[in-house]
Design a protein around this motif. Structure first.
Motif, PDB file in Angstrom:
ATOM      1  N   ASN A 133       0.830  -1.201   0.000  1.00  0.00           N
ATOM      2  CA  ASN A 133       0.000   0.000   0.000  1.00  0.00           C
ATOM      3  C   ASN A 133       0.877   1.269   0.000  1.00  0.00           C
ATOM      4  OD1 ASN A 133      -2.386   1.607   0.399  1.00  0.00           O
ATOM      5  ND2 ASN A 133      -1.663   1.848   2.514  1.00  0.00           N
ATOM      6  N   GLY A 134       1.938   1.237   0.791  1.00  0.00           N
ATOM      7  CA  GLY A 134       2.869   2.363   0.831  1.00  0.00           C
ATOM      8  C   GLY A 134       3.527   2.562  -0.524  1.00  0.00           C
ATOM      9  N   LEU A 135       3.918   1.443  -1.132  1.00  0.00           N
ATOM     10  CA  LEU A 135       4.562   1.502  -2.445  1.00  0.00           C
ATOM     11  C   LEU A 135       3.637   2.163  -3.459  1.00  0.00           C
ATOM     12  CD1 LEU A 135       6.992   0.609  -4.178  1.00  0.00           C
ATOM     13  CD2 LEU A 135       5.743  -1.473  -4.689  1.00  0.00           C
ATOM     14  N   TYR A 136       2.370   1.755  -3.417  1.00  0.00           N
ATOM     15  CA  TYR A 136       1.355   2.303  -4.310  1.00  0.00           C
ATOM     16  C   TYR A 136       1.241   3.818  -4.131  1.00  0.00           C
ATOM     17  CZ  TYR A 136      -3.316   3.127  -6.196  1.00  0.00           C
ATOM     18  OH  TYR A 136      -4.371   3.623  -6.896  1.00  0.00           O
ATOM     19  N   ASN A 137       1.180   4.238  -2.869  1.00  0.00           N
ATOM     20  CA  ASN A 137       1.062   5.670  -2.583  1.00  0.00           C
ATOM     21  C   ASN A 137       2.269   6.460  -3.062  1.00  0.00           C
ATOM     22  OD1 ASN A 137      -1.400   6.570  -0.994  1.00  0.00           O
ATOM     23  ND2 ASN A 137      -0.889   4.643  -0.022  1.00  0.00           N
ATOM     24  N   ILE A 138       3.446   5.859  -2.930  1.00  0.00           N
ATOM     25  CA  ILE A 138       4.662   6.561  -3.337  1.00  0.00           C
ATOM     26  C   ILE A 138       4.773   6.652  -4.857  1.00  0.00           C
ATOM     27  CG2 ILE A 138       7.172   6.272  -3.459  1.00  0.00           C
ATOM     28  CD1 ILE A 138       7.239   5.735  -0.584  1.00  0.00           C
ATOM     29  N   LEU A 139       4.541   5.521  -5.526  1.00  0.00           N
ATOM     30  CA  LEU A 139       4.714   5.520  -6.981  1.00  0.00           C
ATOM     31  C   LEU A 139       3.633   6.325  -7.696  1.00  0.00           C
ATOM     32  CD1 LEU A 139       5.927   1.870  -7.749  1.00  0.00           C
ATOM     33  CD2 LEU A 139       7.279   3.944  -7.520  1.00  0.00           C
ATOM     34  N   ARG A 140       2.462   6.466  -7.061  1.00  0.00           N
ATOM     35  CA  ARG A 140       1.391   7.221  -7.717  1.00  0.00           C
ATOM     36  C   ARG A 140       1.121   8.564  -7.049  1.00  0.00           C
ATOM     37  NH1 ARG A 140      -2.307   3.131 -11.015  1.00  0.00           N
ATOM     38  NH2 ARG A 140      -1.696   4.630 -12.578  1.00  0.00           N
ATOM     39  N   ALA A 141       2.103   9.040  -6.287  1.00  0.00           N
ATOM     40  CA  ALA A 141       1.910  10.272  -5.513  1.00  0.00           C
ATOM     41  C   ALA A 141       1.453  11.434  -6.406  1.00  0.00           C
ATOM     42  CB  ALA A 141       3.190  10.644  -4.783  1.00  0.00           C
ATOM     43  N   GLY A 142       1.987  11.496  -7.616  1.00  0.00           N
ATOM     44  CA  GLY A 142       1.642  12.584  -8.540  1.00  0.00           C
ATOM     45  C   GLY A 142       0.143  12.645  -8.772  1.00  0.00           C
ATOM     46  N   GLU A 143      -0.426  11.493  -9.207  1.00  0.00           N
ATOM     47  CA  GLU A 143      -1.860  11.482  -9.506  1.00  0.00           C
ATOM     48  C   GLU A 143      -2.702  11.597  -8.244  1.00  0.00           C
ATOM     49  OE1 GLU A 143      -2.497   7.652 -11.483  1.00  0.00           O
ATOM     50  OE2 GLU A 143      -0.312   7.803 -11.677  1.00  0.00           O
ATOM     51  N   LEU A 144      -2.253  10.895  -7.184  1.00  0.00           N
ATOM     52  CA  LEU A 144      -3.088  10.825  -5.979  1.00  0.00           C
ATOM     53  C   LEU A 144      -3.121  12.150  -5.227  1.00  0.00           C
ATOM     54  CD1 LEU A 144      -1.977   7.326  -4.573  1.00  0.00           C
ATOM     55  CD2 LEU A 144      -4.137   7.854  -5.691  1.00  0.00           C
ATOM     56  N   PHE A 145      -1.965  12.818  -5.133  1.00  0.00           N
ATOM     57  CA  PHE A 145      -1.906  14.001  -4.266  1.00  0.00           C
ATOM     58  C   PHE A 145      -1.467  15.265  -5.003  1.00  0.00           C
ATOM     59  CE2 PHE A 145      -0.494  10.148  -1.973  1.00  0.00           C
ATOM     60  CZ  PHE A 145      -1.639   9.951  -1.210  1.00  0.00           C
ATOM     61  N   GLY A 146      -1.283  15.147  -6.305  1.00  0.00           N
ATOM     62  CA  GLY A 146      -0.908  16.324  -7.088  1.00  0.00           C
ATOM     63  C   GLY A 146       0.451  16.917  -6.720  1.00  0.00           C
ATOM     64  N   VAL A 147       1.394  16.070  -6.293  1.00  0.00           N
ATOM     65  CA  VAL A 147       2.725  16.589  -5.956  1.00  0.00           C
ATOM     66  C   VAL A 147       3.742  16.074  -6.972  1.00  0.00           C
ATOM     67  CG1 VAL A 147       2.350  16.817  -3.492  1.00  0.00           C
ATOM     68  CG2 VAL A 147       3.096  14.622  -4.408  1.00  0.00           C
ATOM     69  N   THR A 148       4.857  16.767  -7.089  1.00  0.00           N
ATOM     70  CA  THR A 148       5.910  16.273  -7.976  1.00  0.00           C
ATOM     71  C   THR A 148       7.033  15.677  -7.130  1.00  0.00           C
ATOM     72  OG1 THR A 148       6.594  18.563  -8.080  1.00  0.00           O
ATOM     73  CG2 THR A 148       5.582  17.648 -10.054  1.00  0.00           C
ATOM     74  N   VAL A 149       6.772  14.476  -6.638  1.00  0.00           N
ATOM     75  CA  VAL A 149       7.769  13.755  -5.855  1.00  0.00           C
ATOM     76  C   VAL A 149       8.107  12.461  -6.596  1.00  0.00           C
ATOM     77  CG1 VAL A 149       8.281  12.611  -3.679  1.00  0.00           C
ATOM     78  CG2 VAL A 149       6.880  14.668  -3.680  1.00  0.00           C
ATOM     79  N   GLY A 150       9.348  12.348  -7.036  1.00  0.00           N
ATOM     80  CA  GLY A 150       9.793  11.129  -7.706  1.00  0.00           C
ATOM     81  C   GLY A 150      10.580  10.272  -6.726  1.00  0.00           C
ATOM     82  N   THR A 151      10.653   8.985  -7.036  1.00  0.00           N
ATOM     83  CA  THR A 151      11.417   8.105  -6.134  1.00  0.00           C
ATOM     84  C   THR A 151      12.340   7.197  -6.924  1.00  0.00           C
ATOM     85  OG1 THR A 151       9.151   7.342  -5.747  1.00  0.00           O
ATOM     86  CG2 THR A 151      10.636   7.325  -3.874  1.00  0.00           C
ATOM     87  N   ILE A 152      13.496   6.926  -6.332  1.00  0.00           N
ATOM     88  CA  ILE A 152      14.343   5.845  -6.842  1.00  0.00           C
ATOM     89  C   ILE A 152      14.346   4.778  -5.762  1.00  0.00           C
ATOM     90  CG2 ILE A 152      16.649   5.144  -7.543  1.00  0.00           C
ATOM     91  CD1 ILE A 152      17.188   7.851  -8.613  1.00  0.00           C
ATOM     92  N   LEU A 153      13.883   3.592  -6.110  1.00  0.00           N
ATOM     93  CA  LEU A 153      13.836   2.495  -5.143  1.00  0.00           C
ATOM     94  C   LEU A 153      14.974   1.529  -5.443  1.00  0.00           C
ATOM     95  CD1 LEU A 153      10.005   1.963  -5.431  1.00  0.00           C
ATOM     96  CD2 LEU A 153      11.174   2.848  -3.416  1.00  0.00           C
ATOM     97  N   VAL A 154      15.730   1.154  -4.428  1.00  0.00           N
ATOM     98  CA  VAL A 154      16.920   0.325  -4.644  1.00  0.00           C
ATOM     99  C   VAL A 154      16.847  -0.971  -3.848  1.00  0.00           C
ATOM    100  CG1 VAL A 154      19.444   0.307  -4.606  1.00  0.00           C
ATOM    101  CG2 VAL A 154      18.223   2.490  -4.758  1.00  0.00           C
TER     102      VAL A 154
END
Ligand SMILES: Nc1ncnc2c1ncn2[C@@H]1O[C@H](COP(=O)(O)OP(=O)(O)OP(=O)(O)O)[C@@H](O)[C@H]1O
Ligand SMILES: [Mg+2]
Length: 371
Positions: free
Chosen positions: A138-159
């Motif tokens: 669920n957290g992953l979903y929120n992070i990867l779709r943050a743009g659409e869900l919350f209208g923010v420009t936050v990108g992530t690199i997951l390692v």
């Protein structure tokens, strides 16, 4: 102890960021193109990076951070933070905004990230996050779709070490939307050689290491393809030479170093395991404290009492079997079929691959305490 070998200890440490990252031109370029460029233009993208331990994932990303110090790039390690919410709260803290990690919603978190960063786009690098990905979809979903869900420009690199997509169903992948992936390949012997030469020239005095010595270390570490193993061998060899008061590193110093390191035992490898699996590995360690090998039923018994001790729900035998198989695939334990003697048939014995039991057990306890 003489001080004749090492001139600077720092470049021999695994956290050292060298002035130049070699053999990672393609990877650096791809990150620049697919993540940094959009970040500069005010948009955001996500990238999943995976690759074996010691293939330069962390150092490459730290290098990018240093190069683009003025962009909003934040680095978090998932092992110490736990789930994605804690990771974001911790990233927010490094932006200067304190929020409680309990009872805060993703929408509040992302809104605060946008506010704190003056609505500039932000990149969050989340290292060693295999477990978080598996335990917190669920957290992953929120992070990867943050743009659409919350209208923010936050990108992530997951390692992570293993490609996290292999644990997901087609449906789960679809819900995560589009993002690109990249694999860091293992280093070849030649590549390890030049990485070692770079470190040796920064850390060691002239004429204390011959070409043969560096070749020998590259050869040993090439079976892991890992710069982490290579540099650790160089470090331990240099210490060994210093300790005996030698003028230069000898092949015997390298052999001594080799017997000291545990290439399998990196935190990032253990981070591939879920906490239940870690408890089972701890049970394996306990069974091996006074014996060379153990078997599934003993591991099962010890696991049962450990699960009770850690206040976890009981597990069944099939779970033990599955876990033992996974531990073998990861190269952490070794399974060997052996005769029971005197026509009593064969049995499968479990051993630890090259890792001192005590060291591994302590490391697991440390990780379990942090969870
Ligand atoms: N291409 C490179 N050039 C110079 N040094 C490197 C390179 N790749 C790795 N190293 C060095 O090797 C060591 C291990 O690299 P790093 O920590 O980036 O590996 P990793 O892929 O993150 O491994 P892990 O999965 O175990 O965390 C570090 O000391 C790093 O500085
Ligand atoms: Mg790393």
């Amino acid at each position: 102890m003489s001080q004749s070998i090492i001139k600077n200890r720092k470049p021999l440490e695994s956290s050292f960021i060298p002035p130049e990252i070699i053999h990672r031109k393609n990877e650096l370029e791809k990150i620049e193109r697919s993540v940094i460029l959009p970040l500069k233009m005010g948009s955001s993208t996500n990238l999943l990076i995976h690759g074996d331990s010691g293939t330069g994932k962390t150092v490459t990303l730290k290098h990018i951070m240093l190069k683009h110090e003025r962009l909003g790039i934040f680095y978090e390690n998932a092992i110490s933070a736990g789930n994605f919410k804690n990771i974001l709260v911790s990233a927010l803290r490094s932006m200067g905004k304190i929020m409680p990690d309990r009872g805060t919603s993703y929408s509040q978190i992302f809104r605060n990230i946008a506010l704190t960063s003056d609505n500039r786009s932000v990149l969050i690098i989340i290292d060693e996050c295999a477990n978080a990905i598996r335990m917190d979809p669920n957290g992953l979903y929120n992070i990867l779709r943050a743009g659409e869900l919350f209208g923010v420009t936050v990108g992530t690199i997951l390692v992570s070490v293993e490609d996290p997509l292999i644990y997901m169903s087609e449906r789960e992948r679809k819900t995560l939307g589009l993002f690109s992936g990249m694999k860091f390949p293992k280093y070849s012997e030649e590549e390890l050689y030049s990485i070692l030469m770079q470190r040796a020239s920064l850390a060691l005095r002239e004429n204390t290491y011959s070409d043969d010595v560096i070749r020998y270390i590259s050869e040993i570490s090439s079976s892991f393809g890992s710069a982490r193993v290579a540099i650790e061998l160089l470090q331990k060899s240099a210490y060994s030479a210093e300790y005996r008061g030698g003028e230069e590193i000898s092949s015997d110093d390298i052999r001594a170093a080799k017997s000291m390191i545990n290439p399998y035992l990196t935190e990032s490898k253990l981070s591939e395991l879920e906490s239940d699996e870690l408890v089972i590995l701890l049970a394996v360690c306990q069974s091996l404290e006074n014996s060379n090998s153990t078997d599934t039923s003993e591991v099962f018994e010890r696991s049962a009492s450990l699960f009770e001790l850690y206040g976890r729900e009981a597990i069944d035998l099939p779970f033990i079997y599955r876990t033992m198989k996974k531990l073998q695939t990861l190269g952490i334990v070794e399974g060997r079929v052996m005769g029971k003697g005197d026509r009593k048939g064969v049995e499968k014995r479990i051993m630890l691959s090259d890792v001192p039991v005590g060291v591994l057990a302590n490391k697991i306890r440390e990780i379990l305490e942090r969870l």
